[in-house]
Design a protein around this motif. Structure first.
Motif, PDB file in Angstrom:
ATOM      1  N   PRO A 290       0.832  -1.210   0.000  1.00 24.27           N
ATOM      2  CA  PRO A 290       0.000   0.000   0.000  1.00 24.27           C
ATOM      3  C   PRO A 290       0.869   1.264   0.000  1.00 24.27           C
ATOM      4  CG  PRO A 290      -0.153  -1.134   2.110  1.00 24.27           C
ATOM      5  CD  PRO A 290       0.658  -2.000   1.207  1.00 24.27           C
ATOM      6  N   PRO A 291       0.487   2.268  -0.805  1.00 26.95           N
ATOM      7  CA  PRO A 291       1.296   3.486  -0.874  1.00 26.95           C
ATOM      8  C   PRO A 291       1.175   4.374   0.365  1.00 26.95           C
ATOM      9  CG  PRO A 291      -0.610   3.676  -2.311  1.00 26.95           C
ATOM     10  CD  PRO A 291      -0.612   2.285  -1.761  1.00 26.95           C
ATOM     11  N   CYS A 292       0.103   4.240   1.128  1.00 26.07           N
ATOM     12  CA  CYS A 292      -0.111   5.101   2.286  1.00 26.07           C
ATOM     13  C   CYS A 292       0.550   4.491   3.530  1.00 26.07           C
ATOM     14  CB  CYS A 292      -1.609   5.285   2.526  1.00 26.07           C
ATOM     15  SG  CYS A 292      -1.996   6.284   3.967  1.00 26.07           S
ATOM     16  N   PRO A 293       1.338   5.267   4.276  1.00 30.81           N
ATOM     17  CA  PRO A 293       1.971   4.716   5.480  1.00 30.81           C
ATOM     18  C   PRO A 293       0.970   4.441   6.607  1.00 30.81           C
ATOM     19  CG  PRO A 293       2.473   7.050   5.283  1.00 30.81           C
ATOM     20  CD  PRO A 293       1.751   6.654   4.033  1.00 30.81           C
ATOM     21  N   TYR A 294      -0.231   4.996   6.517  1.00 38.38           N
ATOM     22  CA  TYR A 294      -1.243   4.799   7.558  1.00 38.38           C
ATOM     23  C   TYR A 294      -2.250   3.710   7.210  1.00 38.38           C
ATOM     24  CZ  TYR A 294       0.713   9.200   9.020  1.00 38.38           C
ATOM     25  OH  TYR A 294       1.586  10.176   9.400  1.00 38.38           O
ATOM     26  N   PHE A 295      -2.032   3.023   6.099  1.00 33.13           N
ATOM     27  CA  PHE A 295      -2.965   1.973   5.678  1.00 33.13           C
ATOM     28  C   PHE A 295      -3.091   0.911   6.775  1.00 33.13           C
ATOM     29  CE2 PHE A 295      -3.668  -2.225   3.775  1.00 33.13           C
ATOM     30  CZ  PHE A 295      -4.922  -2.007   3.240  1.00 33.13           C
ATOM     31  N   GLY A 296      -4.330   0.551   7.060  1.00 37.52           N
ATOM     32  CA  GLY A 296      -4.587  -0.452   8.087  1.00 37.52           C
ATOM     33  C   GLY A 296      -4.810   0.120   9.468  1.00 37.52           C
ATOM     34  N   ARG A 297      -4.431   1.387   9.674  1.00 39.25           N
ATOM     35  CA  ARG A 297      -4.615   2.009  10.985  1.00 39.25           C
ATOM     36  C   ARG A 297      -5.749   3.021  10.994  1.00 39.25           C
ATOM     37  NH1 ARG A 297       1.521   3.479  12.340  1.00 39.25           N
ATOM     38  NH2 ARG A 297       1.361   4.062  10.171  1.00 39.25           N
ATOM     39  N   CYS A 298      -5.861   3.830   9.946  1.00 41.11           N
ATOM     40  CA  CYS A 298      -6.879   4.889   9.975  1.00 41.11           C
ATOM     41  C   CYS A 298      -8.233   4.380   9.487  1.00 41.11           C
ATOM     42  CB  CYS A 298      -6.434   6.097   9.155  1.00 41.11           C
ATOM     43  SG  CYS A 298      -6.588   5.905   7.384  1.00 41.11           S
ATOM     44  N   GLY A 299      -8.264   3.401   8.598  1.00 37.53           N
ATOM     45  CA  GLY A 299      -9.530   2.832   8.138  1.00 37.53           C
ATOM     46  C   GLY A 299     -10.203   3.580   7.014  1.00 37.53           C
ATOM     47  N   GLY A 300      -9.572   4.604   6.469  1.00 39.24           N
ATOM     48  CA  GLY A 300     -10.188   5.393   5.410  1.00 39.24           C
ATOM     49  C   GLY A 300     -10.196   4.702   4.058  1.00 39.24           C
ATOM     50  N   CYS A 301      -9.217   3.872   3.804  1.00 40.99           N
ATOM     51  CA  CYS A 301      -9.137   3.190   2.504  1.00 40.99           C
ATOM     52  C   CYS A 301      -8.818   1.719   2.743  1.00 40.99           C
ATOM     53  CB  CYS A 301      -8.077   3.848   1.637  1.00 40.99           C
ATOM     54  SG  CYS A 301      -6.560   4.239   2.511  1.00 40.99           S
ATOM     55  N   ARG A 302      -9.709   0.866   2.312  1.00 38.31           N
ATOM     56  CA  ARG A 302      -9.567  -0.555   2.641  1.00 38.31           C
ATOM     57  C   ARG A 302      -8.930  -1.395   1.544  1.00 38.31           C
ATOM     58  NH1 ARG A 302     -13.498  -2.738   6.784  1.00 38.31           N
ATOM     59  NH2 ARG A 302     -14.004  -0.897   7.972  1.00 38.31           N
TER      60      ARG A 302
END
Length: 133
Positions: free
Chosen positions: A99-111
């Protein structure tokens, strides 16, 4: 069964059915919370969770993708389904990406950032078609 009597006597015929075969339904042992299962993910649910089956028992796995073979720890077990978390990816789907986002899996905005873009489009198209049917 046919019984024959002496000459001139009536013949008694008793018809019987063959015994019915015993059919036992297969009993699937429901996993318990904390159990570890190997799950092959074959579909995505509406919210983006991977859907796999173990002996007919449905397991939803957040972060699972179709084509993944995962070792999953069960966090919630119900009568007809369970939810689990990934402990290890034993065989990754060919559509799995970093995933390109470092927050993937924590913020829940993009699954679906860990899913290749063409596969994301196909999944979203399938969702729209399912809603319109």
């Amino acid at each position: 069964m046919i019984l024959r009597a002496a000459k001139g006597s009536p013949v008694v015929v008793k018809l019987t059915r063959p015994p019915r075969p015993l059919i036992f339904p297969t009993v699937v042992a429901k996993p318990r919370r904390g159990d570890t299962l190997t799950v092959s993910v074959d579909d995505l649910a509406f919210g983006g969770e991977g859907v796999g089956r173990v002996n007919g028992y449905v397991v939803f796995v957040r972060g699972g993708l179709p084509g993944d073979l995962l070792r999953v720890r069960i966090t919630e077990a119900r009568a007809r389904f369970a939810r689990g978390v990934i402990e290890a990816v034993e065989h990754a789907s060919p559509d799995r990406r970093e995933p390109p986002c470092p927050y993937f899996g924590r913020c829940g905005g993009c699954r679906l950032q860990h899913l290749a873009y063409p596969a994301q489009l196909a999944f979203k198209e399938k969702q729209v078609r399912d809603c319109l049917e």
